[in-house]
Write an enzyme that holds these catalytic residues in place. Structure first.
Site, short mmCIF file in Angstrom:
data_model
loop_
_atom_site.label_atom_id
_atom_site.label_comp_id
_atom_site.label_asym_id
_atom_site.label_seq_id
_atom_site.Cartn_x
_atom_site.Cartn_y
_atom_site.Cartn_z
N PRO A 2 25.03 -22.55 5.72
CA PRO A 2 23.77 -22.36 6.44
C PRO A 2 23.15 -21.01 6.09
CG PRO A 2 25.56 -22.94 7.95
CD PRO A 2 26.17 -22.64 6.62
N GLU A 3 21.84 -20.97 5.88
CA GLU A 3 21.18 -19.71 5.58
C GLU A 3 20.61 -19.14 6.87
OE1 GLU A 3 19.36 -19.36 1.91
OE2 GLU A 3 20.44 -21.04 1.05
N LYS A 55 23.76 -14.48 9.32
CA LYS A 55 24.44 -15.76 9.48
C LYS A 55 25.31 -15.81 10.74
CE LYS A 55 24.12 -16.46 4.60
NZ LYS A 55 24.84 -16.53 3.34
N CYS A 249 10.18 -26.72 -15.23
CA CYS A 249 9.68 -25.68 -14.31
C CYS A 249 8.33 -26.13 -13.76
CB CYS A 249 9.53 -24.36 -15.06
SG CYS A 249 8.67 -23.09 -14.13
N CYS A 252 5.70 -23.68 -15.66
CA CYS A 252 5.49 -23.63 -17.11
C CYS A 252 6.08 -24.83 -17.85
CB CYS A 252 6.08 -22.33 -17.67
SG CYS A 252 7.88 -22.37 -17.74
N CYS A 271 14.18 -20.16 -14.22
CA CYS A 271 13.38 -20.61 -15.36
C CYS A 271 13.44 -19.53 -16.43
CB CYS A 271 11.93 -20.84 -14.93
SG CYS A 271 10.86 -21.08 -16.37
N CYS A 274 9.65 -18.12 -17.04
CA CYS A 274 9.00 -17.40 -15.94
C CYS A 274 9.82 -16.20 -15.48
CB CYS A 274 8.76 -18.32 -14.75
SG CYS A 274 7.60 -19.65 -15.08
ZN ZN Z 1 8.75 -21.48 -15.76
#
Ligand code: ZN
Length: 285
Positions: A2-3, A55, A249, A252, A271, A274
């Site tokens: 869990p975040e 958390k 992506c 891109c 990516c 990017c």
């Molecule tokens: Zn990208």
């Protein structure tokens, strides 16, 4: 895992069910909690506050006790009305807090400690409100200094480090790096102060957007082609890079990469176009 946003939402629902109403029953399978309850019965007390700290979740009782729990990978808190069927087996139950309307049940909660305000203050594992990205008291400058104090660490690992910032989990880690155009394996020391500050600001922004009332349980960082047929939709459809290995992506079209990163061997997505390395190198080999 869990975040921070999940814990925040859990704390909010537990707060709605428990705050202000006299506790009728407290039970736990943990001897230390049971002993605390024997000495200072929680039944008859009320819950004053429920708070997320990164958390960790804190349930603060009117008698001064503070139950701190951490869910790690598999822990869950559920809220039930009396008589409602539990969705997990009874033997996973670790903690139950009841009032005349609701039961809050902690299942498989692996870490649960009873604190006082003073022992909480001394505890170094539970983040302070000023390092919690979702807290109103979050101190961005102090967080930036803690981040920049780790020049040799990869930015993705540093973002996950709960002593730097509390709340970022493995999904947000990859998403924050993407949104900022940062290669996740870049050392913190190669970032300008502005780049590092921007990464912290967007971590906070993304987490806050995911705790809005209507945000549901799905983590959303990408809203471009969000489909409303949520039931069968792939959870990664709402994300920029996480879980999208080899998929194009969204900016891109390059193939998203995936790699295990850090001492805890957590998976990272990015990516290559990017999020270039500043010197043009990449870790792919
Ligand atoms: Zn990208």
């Amino acid at each position: 895992m869990p975040e921070g946003d999940t814990i925040f939402r859990t704390a909010r629902s537990i707060g709605r069910a428990l705050i202000g109403k006299p506790i009728t029953v407290f039970r736990s399978t943990y001897p230390l909690l049971t002993r605390f309850n024997d000495d200072t019965p929680l039944a008859g007390q009320t819950v004053d506050r429920v708070e997320a700290r990164g958390k960790w979740m804190l349930i603060c009782f009117s008698g001064g006790g503070i139950l701190a729990s951490h869910l790690l990978m598999n822990g869950r808190w559920h809220i039930y009305r009396h008589g409602e069927r539990w969705q997990l087996p009874r033997f996973h139950m670790r903690i139950v807090i009841e009032n005349d309307q609701y039961q809050a049940v902690g299942f498989r909660v692996p870490v649960a400690e009873m604190h006082t305000a003073r022992s909480l203050e001394r505890n170094s594992k539970i983040p302070r409100p000023n390092s919690d990205l979702l807290s109103d008291d979050f101190d961005a400058d102090a967080a930036l200094n803690r981040l920049l104090a780790r020049p040799g660490e990869a930015i993705a690992d540093a973002l996950l480090d709960q002593s730097v910032l509390a709340g970022v989990g493995n999904v947000f880690k990859s998403e924050v790096c993407f949104v900022n155009g940062l290669h996740p394996f870049r050392a913190v020391g190669t970032l300008t102060r502005e780049e590092a500050a921007a990464a912290i600001a967007s971590a906070r922004k993304l987490l806050l957007a995911n705790v809005l009332e209507d945000s549901g349980d799905l983590i959303v960082t990408y809203r471009g082609q969000q489909r409303r047929t949520t039931h069968e939709s792939d959870p990664s459809a709402s994300l920029w890079v996480y879980g999208r290995n080899n998929e194009p992506c969204r900016r891109c079209g390059a193939a998203i990469r995936r790699r295990i990163q850090g001492d805890d061997a957590r998976v990272t997505f990015w990516c290559p176009c990017c999020q270039p390395m500043p010197d043009g190198s990449d870790v792919d080999g």
